[in-house]
Scaffold this motif. Structure first.
Motif, PDB file in Angstrom:
ATOM      1  N   ARG A 280      -9.267  20.199 -23.982  1.00 48.01           N
ATOM      2  CA  ARG A 280      -8.552  18.990 -23.575  1.00 48.01           C
ATOM      3  C   ARG A 280      -8.004  19.125 -22.162  1.00 48.01           C
ATOM      4  N   ARG A 281      -7.377  20.256 -21.850  1.00 49.75           N
ATOM      5  CA  ARG A 281      -6.843  20.462 -20.504  1.00 49.75           C
ATOM      6  C   ARG A 281      -7.968  20.459 -19.478  1.00 49.75           C
ATOM      7  N   TYR A 282      -9.082  21.101 -19.823  1.00 53.02           N
ATOM      8  CA  TYR A 282     -10.190  21.150 -18.862  1.00 53.02           C
ATOM      9  C   TYR A 282     -10.701  19.754 -18.544  1.00 53.02           C
ATOM     10  N   PHE A 283     -10.969  18.956 -19.563  1.00 52.74           N
ATOM     11  CA  PHE A 283     -11.509  17.620 -19.318  1.00 52.74           C
ATOM     12  C   PHE A 283     -10.513  16.757 -18.534  1.00 52.74           C
ATOM     13  N   ASP A 284      -9.238  16.876 -18.835  1.00 50.23           N
ATOM     14  CA  ASP A 284      -8.233  16.106 -18.096  1.00 50.23           C
ATOM     15  C   ASP A 284      -8.200  16.518 -16.628  1.00 50.23           C
ATOM     16  N   GLU A 285      -8.247  17.808 -16.356  1.00 51.71           N
ATOM     17  CA  GLU A 285      -8.207  18.278 -14.969  1.00 51.71           C
ATOM     18  C   GLU A 285      -9.515  17.958 -14.245  1.00 51.71           C
ATOM     19  N   GLY A 291     -11.942  12.303  -9.859  1.00 49.70           N
ATOM     20  CA  GLY A 291     -11.588  10.907  -9.666  1.00 49.70           C
ATOM     21  C   GLY A 291     -12.585   9.999 -10.358  1.00 49.70           C
ATOM     22  N   ALA A 292     -12.275   8.709 -10.397  1.00 50.57           N
ATOM     23  CA  ALA A 292     -13.131   7.757 -11.106  1.00 50.57           C
ATOM     24  C   ALA A 292     -14.535   7.724 -10.530  1.00 50.57           C
ATOM     25  N   ASP A 293     -14.654   7.750  -9.205  1.00 48.16           N
ATOM     26  CA  ASP A 293     -15.984   7.690  -8.589  1.00 48.16           C
ATOM     27  C   ASP A 293     -16.772   8.951  -8.880  1.00 48.16           C
ATOM     28  N   GLY A 294     -16.107  10.103  -8.796  1.00 51.68           N
ATOM     29  CA  GLY A 294     -16.799  11.353  -9.064  1.00 51.68           C
ATOM     30  C   GLY A 294     -17.269  11.457 -10.498  1.00 51.68           C
ATOM     31  N   LEU A 295     -16.448  11.010 -11.431  1.00 48.01           N
ATOM     32  CA  LEU A 295     -16.870  11.009 -12.834  1.00 48.01           C
ATOM     33  C   LEU A 295     -18.073  10.104 -13.037  1.00 48.01           C
ATOM     34  N   PRO A 299     -24.353  13.000 -14.056  1.00 45.94           N
ATOM     35  CA  PRO A 299     -25.609  12.523 -14.661  1.00 45.94           C
ATOM     36  C   PRO A 299     -25.377  11.959 -16.060  1.00 45.94           C
ATOM     37  N   VAL A 300     -26.286  11.084 -16.483  1.00 43.88           N
ATOM     38  CA  VAL A 300     -26.186  10.428 -17.788  1.00 43.88           C
ATOM     39  C   VAL A 300     -27.394  10.839 -18.632  1.00 43.88           C
TER      40      VAL A 300
END
Length: 915
Positions: A280-285, A291-295, A299-300
């Protein structure tokens, strides 16, 4: 000369060197060297614990307690240590066996240092269970966490399973999880390069996926090797990463040596910063850093995550069949329990159903259902799944009898009433076999209105001197999730009797041809297999020009898992056909028996064609006596340019026609052209999961293959070599039975209703003999219907959240099955409502309808109200309710004393003798 004693010349205490070994200072840690890599390794301490694998579940039960005590003690010793835990069943074991430990865990969860992930009862095989099982993994797992610990898991985790079906993102999101950690398949096993990526279901649901680099557990000592190999495996563009550590498989968890080495390497800066962390901490960090653009730029991946250990789709036929049977039984029981509670005032057996489901879910564990556990594990699995089936049968039988005693069945001497119950929320027309007694002159069958129903005599299962025991097969037409009344009347049908139901078609049968008005099947008497399958509706022969064997037996030297295998489409011997026999030929159906043998083994296939069937059913009995051999059943087709579609949980997926071994649910379809016309053939079955679709070659046509069985040594893992003189136990020895159907269609599998056919094959209607009595119920009744279209209702059940003393609310789940948006109409006479709702491609929606008539609520897959208003709200309309039961409708004295047919015959005989 003597010397005076020397003064103590020990050096003063010096700072401890910044080295990997020796005594180390305790935190707070010195500043890392500037030369340290600019990245953070989130060290995830866990204890992957297989509750059953190379040991029985009883050993896993003890190891869960020992492992969790170890984690608690490490927390006491290291203030920064964080432990990550999944598999809720382990917590439930600890709760019931060690309340002190459970309370310690509860406090650490509240503190945030004991992190719950996964949210499922176990880490199951993620390909073979049906869609509803994945829902129940989270239903029981997340609800347990919320009730006992006050939290839910928001990160999904299945570290060890061997593949992951493409519908999981939607299921995870529906259970409150936004991300997913897994290990397999590794980078060498599919084309996914990224460590972190978006995983998207066909409906558009996404979770943030993370492929664990290298391994999910570690050796008990220094973690340098774990970190080295993880860094060598991951996607270099990611930056900060998760590294999982801790002794695993048989439990154990992080050790002092693990934790001390993390502190050392963090201070040294060898790998960058190393911090005790959690998923959980990893995904949050990660989200904050990108940032939103980087996320959005990650890849999908839009399909399954496969493949690893292809032999697990077919290893141990028994567990696959037991699981299919148990899942079908408990879903059936849920439906009838809901009817019993809402229409007849019965208590909803929530606790019994939960116990049955938990036995099923536990035995979907990724070393049980795939067939990779030790032999004694399957004795336990058989017993546990048998308990689930027994619970289900008791619930079903109780409800059916409560319903039956309230059906109006007028007295008619010499007849035998029969009620047929349909567990599916759509109309089912099917052949029903029924054993009966006390009808020495034979019988004919009528419906509740007295209309003649097509039937024929068949062989009884009883082989005794009781000449009164007989059997019939009748064609039942039963309303959706409901019942219908029939009667067995003595003697042949009277001349000129009015028929009801489907008009009887022409049915011809010989030892080489089975034919009705829809299909013509031709059989080669030498091979016992089809030379023609003519669909008369389209005029297409699906086998035109087809060539190749139907059975292939070959040696199988691969281990239990089938490691390194990509295909089992190997050359092999055909089984020798020894007899072809026409067993049944009547107005309702024909049955052709084909007997084969190879070595010490035999296989019987009985080809069954009903008078109006648009499919050919084949009932298979195999007596297997070969070791380290494989039997592939193959279905050659005359289709060119084929496309292969496989059923997956709650959906379907297209895969290459490359002879690769792939997992599937109940059906596989091949569609293409036959002599320039679009056509397709699907194989639907009730027990198997390992398939291939092979292209045409110089020797054979394109074909569907089903891996009917493999017989490796139990739990044999390559690279260990088997001792030539060793004594081993081999899988799949002895008798097994299953059924499949060949379903031709016009070139669009979506029109063939394959998932419904599979459900009917796996969960047949039930017929029960009944008595005479008055009652408020009509001779037929429906309680729920999905209309039989693209949207399929997969669950009808009582709600989990019910105040004390209140009746269960009705929960209904619907799934779009064709991959296209549509509008559903779900009629629910059980609660006097109609639900109309739009569903997107492959979308799952769940509705809760209060028993007190209150407003409908759309809920998630844990049955909690949706956090957000759905984009397409559902409409609720009134509907005439089903007739409800009453307090008591017992038989009258005359009803209960009605003479049976044998008594009537005896009276007639006395009358003839006296005259």
């Amino acid at each position: 000369m003597s010397r005076a004693p020397r003064a103590d010349r020990r050096s003063p205490e010096a700072p401890v060197a910044n080295a990997a070994f020796g005594r180390q200072p305790a935190p707070p840690r010195p500043v890392r060297p500037l030369a340290a890599p600019a990245r953070t390794l989130h060290m995830v301490g866990n204890a992957h614990l297989d509750p059953v694998w190379l040991w029985p579940w009883q050993e896993g039960y003890q190891e869960a307690r020992a492992t969790f005590w170890s984690a608690i003690h490490r927390m006491d010793e290291y203030p920064d240590f964080v432990f990550t835990c999944d598999q809720v069943v382990l917590l439930s074991w600890v709760e019931e066996s060690d309340p002190e430990l459970f309370e310690r865990i509860r406090r650490r969860v509240a503190e945030g240092r004991w992190q719950m992930v996964g949210g499922w009862w176990v880490e199951p095989d993620c390909n073979l269970p049906m869609g509803e099982s994945f829902v129940r993994q989270g239903l029981y797992g997340q609800r347990y966490l919320k009730e006992k610990l006050g939290v839910i898991a928001t990160v999904g985790m299945n570290a060890d399973p061997f593949g992951h079906n493409g519908m999981l993102p939607q299921i995870l999101r529906g259970q409150g999880m936004d991300s997913y950690c897994f290990l397999r398949p590794g980078p060498h096993e599919n084309s996914l390069d990224a460590t972190a990526f978006w995983w998207e279901s066909p409906d558009g649901s996404r979770v943030l996926g993370y492929r664990i680099p290298f391994e999910y557990c570690s050796a008990p000592g220094d973690v340098a090797g774990q970190a080295d190999k993880a860094l060598g495996t991951l996607d270099r563009d990611l930056g900060d990463v998760m590294v999982f550590y801790g002794v695993g498989n048989h439990g154990g968890g992080p050790t002092r040596a693990n934790i001390d080495s993390i502190h050392r390497y963090d201070r040294m800066g060898t790998f960058g910063a190393m911090t005790m962390s959690s998923p959980r901490r990893y995904f949050d960090e990660l989200a904050a850093r990108l940032g939103a653009d980087g996320l959005e730029d990650l890849p999908v991946w839009r399909t399954d995550l496969q493949l690893h250990a292809a032999g697990c789709y077919s290893a141990h036929s028994g567990i696959k069949l037991w699981q299919r049977r148990a899942q079908a039984a408990v879903l059936n029981a849920e439906r009838w329990a809901a009817v019993g509670a809402l229409a007849f005032g019965l208590d909803y057996p929530r606790e019994d159903l939960g116990r049955a489901w938990k036995q099923i879910l536990f035995n979907q564990f990724h070393d049980v259902l795939p067939g990779s556990a030790i032999e004694p594990a399957y004795e336990d699995a058989r017993d546990q799944l048998g308990e689930a089936v027994a619970i289900s049968k008791r619930i079903i039988t109780r409800t059916h009898n409560v319903i039956a005693r309230q059906v109006e069945i007028p007295l008619e001497d010499g007849t035998q009433p029969v009620l047929v119950f349909n567990p599916h929320p759509w109309r089912v027309v099917t052949a029903v076999e029924l054993q009966y007694g006390s009808q020495p002159q034979g019988i004919h069958v009528v419906d509740g209105d007295g209309g003649l129903v097509l039937s024929q005599r068949v062989q009884s299962v009883a082989t005794t001197n009781d000449q009164g025991r007989h059997a019939t097969v009748l064609e039942a037409d039963v309303p959706p999730l409901g019942f219908r009344l029939y009667r067995l009347r003595p003697g042949a049908a009277p001349w000129g009797a009015v028929r009801t139901g489907r008009p009887p078609g022409v049915l011809r049968a010989s030892e080489t041809v089975l034919e009705n008005d829809l299909l013509r099947v031709e059989v080669d008497p030498g091979t016992g297999w089809l030379t023609s399958l003519l669909d008369k509706r389209s005029g297409v022969d699906l086998l035109a020009g087809a060539a190749g064997p139907h059975t292939q037996v070959c040696q199988d030297p691969t281990d239990t898992w089938g490691h390194h295998v990509v295909s089992y489409a190997w050359p092999g011997d055909e089984m020798r056909t020894v007899r072809v026999l026409l067993r049944e030929s009547g107005p309702l159906r024909a049955r052709l028996r084909v007997e084969r043998e190879w070595g010490r083994s035999t296989m019987v296939e009985e080809l069954v064609l009903g008078h109006a069937d648009d499919y050919l059913e084949v009932q298979v009995t195999i007596d297997w006596r070969e070791q380290a051999h494989l039997l592939k059943m193959r279905f050659p087709v005359g289709i060119t340019d084929p496309t292969a579609t496989y059923e997956i949980p709650f959906g379907s997926t297209t895969r290459p026609v490359d002879a690769g071994e792939h997992p599937g649910q109940s059906w596989v379809d091949v569609t293409g052209e036959v002599q320039g016309r679009r056509a397709g053939l699907a194989v639907v079955n009730d027990a198997k999961h390992g398939y291939d679709v092979s292209p045409a070659s110089a020797e054979a046509s394109a074909s569907i293959g089903i891996t009917a069985l493999r017989s490796p040594v139990y739990s044999w893992h390559d690279p260990r070599a088997l001792d030539p003189d060793g004594i081993y136990s081999f899988q799949d020895q002895g008798i097994q039975r299953f059924r499949y159907r060949l379903v031709p269609h016009d070139g669009d599998w979506r029109t063939a209703g394959l998932s419904r056919r599979a459900a009917e094959l796996g969960s047949p209607v039930r017929a029960m003999l009944e008595s005479f009595h008055p009652g408020p119920l009509p001779d037929r009744q429906s309680y729920a219907s999905d209309g039989g279209g693209a949207v399929m209702v997969t669950a009808v059940k009582g709600s989990e959240d019910v105040p004390d003393g209140a009746a269960a609310d009705l929960v209904v789940r619907a799934v779009e099955t064709t991959g296209s948006p549509t509008r559903a109409r779900i009629e629910l006479p059980l609660v006097g409502r109609v639900v109309e709702a739009d569903l997107g491609p492959s979308q799952i929606r769940t509705f809760r309808l209060p028993a007190d008539g209150g407003p409908m609520v759309e809920v998630d897959l844990v049955e909690w109200p949706l956090a957000e208003t759905p984009a397409a709200p559902a409409d609720v309309l009134p509907l005439a309710p089903a007739v409800e039961g009453v307090e008591s409708t017992g038989p009258t004295p005359d009803d209960s004393d009605a003479p049976n047919p044998a008594e009537l015959e005896a009276r007639d005989a006395e009358g003839r003798d006296g005259s």
